[in-house]
Motif scaffolding. Structure first.
Motif, PDB file in Angstrom:
ATOM      1  N   ILE A   2      -1.280  11.787   3.714  1.00 49.46           N
ATOM      2  CA  ILE A   2      -0.633  10.515   3.400  1.00 49.46           C
ATOM      3  C   ILE A   2       0.085  10.691   2.077  1.00 49.46           C
ATOM      4  O   ILE A   2      -0.559  10.819   1.028  1.00 49.46           O
ATOM      5  N   ASN A   3       1.400  10.719   2.115  1.00 46.96           N
ATOM      6  CA  ASN A   3       2.190  10.910   0.898  1.00 46.96           C
ATOM      7  C   ASN A   3       3.050   9.688   0.571  1.00 46.96           C
ATOM      8  O   ASN A   3       3.000   9.165  -0.537  1.00 46.96           O
ATOM      9  N   SER A   4       3.843   9.233   1.545  1.00 43.94           N
ATOM     10  CA  SER A   4       4.725   8.090   1.299  1.00 43.94           C
ATOM     11  C   SER A   4       3.983   6.801   1.606  1.00 43.94           C
ATOM     12  O   SER A   4       3.485   6.590   2.712  1.00 43.94           O
ATOM     13  N   ILE A   5       3.894   5.929   0.595  1.00 44.81           N
ATOM     14  CA  ILE A   5       3.107   4.701   0.690  1.00 44.81           C
ATOM     15  C   ILE A   5       3.954   3.539   0.212  1.00 44.81           C
ATOM     16  O   ILE A   5       4.600   3.614  -0.841  1.00 44.81           O
ATOM     17  N   ALA A   6       3.956   2.461   0.987  1.00 37.49           N
ATOM     18  CA  ALA A   6       4.587   1.211   0.563  1.00 37.49           C
ATOM     19  C   ALA A   6       3.483   0.224   0.205  1.00 37.49           C
ATOM     20  O   ALA A   6       2.622  -0.081   1.037  1.00 37.49           O
ATOM     21  N   LEU A   7       3.486  -0.257  -1.016  1.00 35.60           N
ATOM     22  CA  LEU A   7       2.547  -1.281  -1.470  1.00 35.60           C
ATOM     23  C   LEU A   7       3.311  -2.601  -1.508  1.00 35.60           C
ATOM     24  O   LEU A   7       4.256  -2.749  -2.286  1.00 35.60           O
ATOM     25  N   THR A 105       9.071   6.265   8.806  1.00 38.81           N
ATOM     26  CA  THR A 105       9.209   7.253   7.742  1.00 38.81           C
ATOM     27  C   THR A 105       8.188   7.023   6.628  1.00 38.81           C
ATOM     28  O   THR A 105       8.138   7.782   5.673  1.00 38.81           O
ATOM     29  N   THR A 106       7.376   5.957   6.754  1.00 38.21           N
ATOM     30  CA  THR A 106       6.357   5.635   5.757  1.00 38.21           C
ATOM     31  C   THR A 106       4.984   5.970   6.315  1.00 38.21           C
ATOM     32  O   THR A 106       4.602   5.494   7.381  1.00 38.21           O
ATOM     33  N   ASP A 107       4.231   6.780   5.579  1.00 38.65           N
ATOM     34  CA  ASP A 107       2.922   7.204   6.074  1.00 38.65           C
ATOM     35  C   ASP A 107       1.924   6.054   6.122  1.00 38.65           C
ATOM     36  O   ASP A 107       1.135   5.952   7.061  1.00 38.65           O
ATOM     37  N   LEU A 108       1.951   5.187   5.095  1.00 33.60           N
ATOM     38  CA  LEU A 108       0.980   4.092   5.007  1.00 33.60           C
ATOM     39  C   LEU A 108       1.621   2.883   4.360  1.00 33.60           C
ATOM     40  O   LEU A 108       2.246   2.990   3.301  1.00 33.60           O
ATOM     41  N   VAL A 109       1.460   1.724   4.997  1.00 35.16           N
ATOM     42  CA  VAL A 109       1.864   0.442   4.418  1.00 35.16           C
ATOM     43  C   VAL A 109       0.600  -0.336   4.078  1.00 35.16           C
ATOM     44  O   VAL A 109      -0.252  -0.577   4.943  1.00 35.16           O
ATOM     45  N   ILE A 110       0.469  -0.702   2.805  1.00 34.19           N
ATOM     46  CA  ILE A 110      -0.640  -1.528   2.333  1.00 34.19           C
ATOM     47  C   ILE A 110      -0.074  -2.898   2.014  1.00 34.19           C
ATOM     48  O   ILE A 110       0.699  -3.053   1.060  1.00 34.19           O
ATOM     49  N   THR A 164       2.342  -2.848  10.259  1.00 36.71           N
ATOM     50  CA  THR A 164       2.508  -1.947  11.407  1.00 36.71           C
ATOM     51  C   THR A 164       3.865  -1.264  11.421  1.00 36.71           C
ATOM     52  O   THR A 164       4.144  -0.470  12.326  1.00 36.71           O
ATOM     53  N   THR A 165       4.705  -1.531  10.429  1.00 38.95           N
ATOM     54  CA  THR A 165       5.938  -0.754  10.298  1.00 38.95           C
ATOM     55  C   THR A 165       5.644   0.666   9.835  1.00 38.95           C
ATOM     56  O   THR A 165       6.491   1.557   9.977  1.00 38.95           O
ATOM     57  N   GLY A 166       4.462   0.896   9.260  1.00 42.93           N
ATOM     58  CA  GLY A 166       4.092   2.228   8.815  1.00 42.93           C
ATOM     59  C   GLY A 166       3.427   3.032   9.918  1.00 42.93           C
ATOM     60  O   GLY A 166       2.937   2.484  10.903  1.00 42.93           O
ATOM     61  N   LYS A 167       3.401   4.346   9.745  1.00 46.48           N
ATOM     62  CA  LYS A 167       2.622   5.185  10.656  1.00 46.48           C
ATOM     63  C   LYS A 167       1.181   4.707  10.678  1.00 46.48           C
ATOM     64  O   LYS A 167       0.535   4.648  11.721  1.00 46.48           O
ATOM     65  N   LEU A 168       0.679   4.394   9.499  1.00 43.62           N
ATOM     66  CA  LEU A 168      -0.604   3.732   9.316  1.00 43.62           C
ATOM     67  C   LEU A 168      -0.343   2.437   8.567  1.00 43.62           C
ATOM     68  O   LEU A 168       0.588   2.363   7.752  1.00 43.62           O
ATOM     69  N   GLY A 169      -1.177   1.440   8.818  1.00 40.38           N
ATOM     70  CA  GLY A 169      -0.993   0.177   8.118  1.00 40.38           C
ATOM     71  C   GLY A 169      -2.295  -0.579   7.991  1.00 40.38           C
ATOM     72  O   GLY A 169      -3.087  -0.628   8.937  1.00 40.38           O
ATOM     73  N   VAL A 170      -2.527  -1.145   6.814  1.00 38.42           N
ATOM     74  CA  VAL A 170      -3.715  -1.951   6.564  1.00 38.42           C
ATOM     75  C   VAL A 170      -3.322  -3.168   5.746  1.00 38.42           C
ATOM     76  O   VAL A 170      -2.252  -3.215   5.130  1.00 38.42           O
ATOM     77  N   MET A 171      -4.226  -4.151   5.745  1.00 36.91           N
ATOM     78  CA  MET A 171      -4.048  -5.336   4.920  1.00 36.91           C
ATOM     79  C   MET A 171      -5.235  -5.500   3.986  1.00 36.91           C
ATOM     80  O   MET A 171      -6.381  -5.272   4.375  1.00 36.91           O
ATOM     81  N   ILE A 172      -4.934  -5.868   2.762  1.00 38.47           N
ATOM     82  CA  ILE A 172      -5.945  -6.315   1.802  1.00 38.47           C
ATOM     83  C   ILE A 172      -5.935  -7.839   1.843  1.00 38.47           C
ATOM     84  O   ILE A 172      -4.882  -8.468   1.734  1.00 38.47           O
ATOM     85  N   GLU A 173      -7.096  -8.440   2.001  1.00 41.65           N
ATOM     86  CA  GLU A 173      -7.221  -9.907   2.074  1.00 41.65           C
ATOM     87  C   GLU A 173      -8.316 -10.313   1.102  1.00 41.65           C
ATOM     88  O   GLU A 173      -9.477  -9.937   1.274  1.00 41.65           O
ATOM     89  N   MET A 193      -9.198  -2.931  -5.066  1.00 45.93           N
ATOM     90  CA  MET A 193      -9.099  -2.422  -3.703  1.00 45.93           C
ATOM     91  C   MET A 193      -7.827  -1.617  -3.503  1.00 45.93           C
ATOM     92  O   MET A 193      -7.840  -0.570  -2.834  1.00 45.93           O
ATOM     93  N   ALA A 194      -6.726  -2.048  -4.082  1.00 50.92           N
ATOM     94  CA  ALA A 194      -5.480  -1.280  -3.972  1.00 50.92           C
ATOM     95  C   ALA A 194      -5.661   0.103  -4.589  1.00 50.92           C
ATOM     96  O   ALA A 194      -5.238   1.116  -4.012  1.00 50.92           O
ATOM     97  N   GLU A 195      -6.298   0.166  -5.740  1.00 49.09           N
ATOM     98  CA  GLU A 195      -6.506   1.453  -6.401  1.00 49.09           C
ATOM     99  C   GLU A 195      -7.484   2.334  -5.622  1.00 49.09           C
ATOM    100  O   GLU A 195      -7.297   3.548  -5.535  1.00 49.09           O
ATOM    101  N   VAL A 196      -8.508   1.733  -5.024  1.00 52.43           N
ATOM    102  CA  VAL A 196      -9.438   2.513  -4.197  1.00 52.43           C
ATOM    103  C   VAL A 196      -8.718   3.096  -2.989  1.00 52.43           C
ATOM    104  O   VAL A 196      -8.936   4.254  -2.611  1.00 52.43           O
ATOM    105  N   LEU A 197      -7.832   2.310  -2.373  1.00 53.31           N
ATOM    106  CA  LEU A 197      -7.079   2.815  -1.225  1.00 53.31           C
ATOM    107  C   LEU A 197      -6.166   3.969  -1.618  1.00 53.31           C
ATOM    108  O   LEU A 197      -6.046   4.964  -0.885  1.00 53.31           O
ATOM    109  N   LEU A 198      -5.531   3.872  -2.764  1.00 58.29           N
ATOM    110  CA  LEU A 198      -4.676   4.969  -3.219  1.00 58.29           C
ATOM    111  C   LEU A 198      -5.512   6.201  -3.563  1.00 58.29           C
ATOM    112  O   LEU A 198      -5.109   7.331  -3.273  1.00 58.29           O
ATOM    113  N   SER A 199      -6.687   5.981  -4.146  1.00 54.13           N
ATOM    114  CA  SER A 199      -7.590   7.105  -4.414  1.00 54.13           C
ATOM    115  C   SER A 199      -8.034   7.765  -3.117  1.00 54.13           C
ATOM    116  O   SER A 199      -8.172   8.995  -3.045  1.00 54.13           O
TER     117      SER A 199
END
Length: 298
Positions: A2-7, A105-110, A164-173, A193-199
Motif C-alpha cells: 500500500i503506497n498511494s493513499i487518499a485521506l 490508481t489509489t491503493d487505499l482510500v481512508i 470504494t473508489t480505491g483498490k482498498l477502502g475503509v471508513m473511520i467513524e 485512528m488515522a495515524e494507526v491506519l497509516l502505521s
C-alpha cells in the motif's frame, strides 16, 4: 503493498473531525513518520463544508455505485429537478481523481466521518479478505478501545461509498460528536485512528503483519426503524437503557423503545444484538433508530 493513499475529510460537510485533520495536515504537513507513503489529502465536498451541512442535494457517500457513476458521466438519469445533482457531478469528479472505481490508481482510500451516536472510534471495513483482517487486527492491537464494524453484506464494489473508489477502502467513524462542531476528545480519537491506519500500511509493506492475534468485531445486521402510526408519525423514542450504549448487547426481552404512551417496546430477537448508530441525527428523516450487529471474531 500500500503506497498511494487518499485521506479524505468532508464527504459530509458538517462532520468536522476529518475536515480539521485534513486542514491541519495541509497547513503543517503530514507527520514525518509517514514520509515513505504517498499520501494525498482531500476535502471531498467543499460547498457542503462551506455551508456546514451534510450535503447540498444528495448524500455524497451514496453516489459511488457503478450505476450512479455511469449516470453522472452520461447524464441519462436525471433527478426530480431534471438534471443530475451537485453531489452526482462531484462523485464523478472524485472517481476520476481517486479511481476509477474497479481500476483504481489509489491503493487505499481512508474516508473520515463523525456520528452523533456514541460509537467511540470505529473502523468500518467492507470486506474480510486477508488485508482487511490484518488491518482490523493491527488497529485493535494498537488502539484497543476501537471498535471494528464489518459491512460485508454485499461485495466491496457494490457499495456506494466514496472509499470504494480505491483498490482498498475503509471508513473511520467517530462519535459522539454533534453535527457542525468539533470536540477535542473525538478529534484526538480520529487523529489517532488515522495515524494507526497509516502505521499499518508501513508495517504491511515491511511484512510485519502476519502473526497478529484475532480480534473482536461486529458484523452489520439490519436497520431498525422507529415505530410509526398510520399518519407516519413516530409513536416511540429510543429507550434510555440503550441510548449512548452503542455496541453494548441488547438482550432478548429488554426494552429498545419507550412509547409515548409510557409502555416499553422490547427486542424480540432470539439472540442478543449489538446496536450502533443509535439515534444518529443524520438518519432522523429516514426514521432509522439504530442498526443491529452480531459479535464475531476475525
Amino acid at each position: 503493498m500500500i503506497n498511494s493513499i487518499a485521506l479524505v475529510g468532508g464527504t459530509h460537510g458538517n462532520e468536522m473531525s476529518g475536515i480539521q485533520l485534513v486542514q491541519n495536515w495541509e497547513d503543517n504537513g503530514v507527520p514525518s513518520q509517514f514520509s515513505s507513503l504517498d499520501i494525498t489529502l482531500y476535502k471531498a465536498n467543499p460547498a457542503a463544508i462551506a455551508a456546514n451541512v451534510r450535503f447540498l442535494e444528495e448524500d455524497l457517500n451514496r453516489q459511488f455505485t457503478n450505476q450512479a457513476l455511469s449516470s453522472s458521466r452520461h447524464t441519462k438519469t436525471p433527478n426530480s429537478l431534471g438534471s443530475i445533482s451537485q453531489e452526482q457531478e462531484l462523485a464523478a469528479a472524485i472517481n476520476a481523481q481517486l479511481g476509477p472505481k474497479g481500476a483504481s490508481t489509489t491503493d487505499l482510500v481512508i474516508d473520515i466521518h463523525n456520528t452523533t451516536s456514541n460509537m467511540g472510534a470505529t473502523l468500518i471495513i467492507l470486506d474480510t479478505s486477508d488485508v482487511y483482517i490484518k488491518m482490523a487486527r493491527y488497529v485493535k492491537q494498537h488502539m484497543p478501545e476501537a471498535n471494528i464494524l464489518v459491512e460485508d453484506e454485499k461485495p466491496y464494489h457494490e457499495h456506494g461509498y466514496l472509499c470504494t473508489t480505491g483498490k482498498l477502502g475503509v471508513m473511520i467513524e467517530v462519535g459522539a460528536q454533534p453535527q457542525g462542531v468539533l470536540r477535542e476528545d473525538v478529534f484526538l480519537s480520529t487523529q489517532k485512528m488515522a495515524e494507526v491506519l497509516l502505521s499499518f500500511c508501513i508495517a504491511l509493506n515491511n511484512n510485519e503483519c502476519d502473526n497478529l492475534p484475532p480480534c473482536e468485531a461486529f458484523r452489520l445486521g439490519e436497520n431498525v426503524s422507529f415505530p410509526l402510526n398510520e399518519e407516519g408519525n413516530r409513536t416511540a423514542m429510543i429507550h434510555h437503557s440503550i441510548q449512548d450504549n452503542d455496541f453494548v448487547p441488547l438482550m432478548p426481552g429488554n426494552p429498545m423503545f419507550r412509547g409515548f404512551d409510557g409502555k416499553d417496546i422490547v427486542w424480540h430477537g432470539d439472540e442478543p444484538t449489538y446496536p450502533h448508530f443509535i439515534n444518529e441525527a443524520a438518519y432522523h428523516k429516514l426514521d432509522v433508530a439504530f442498526a443491529t450487529s452480531e459479535r464475531i471474531e476475525i
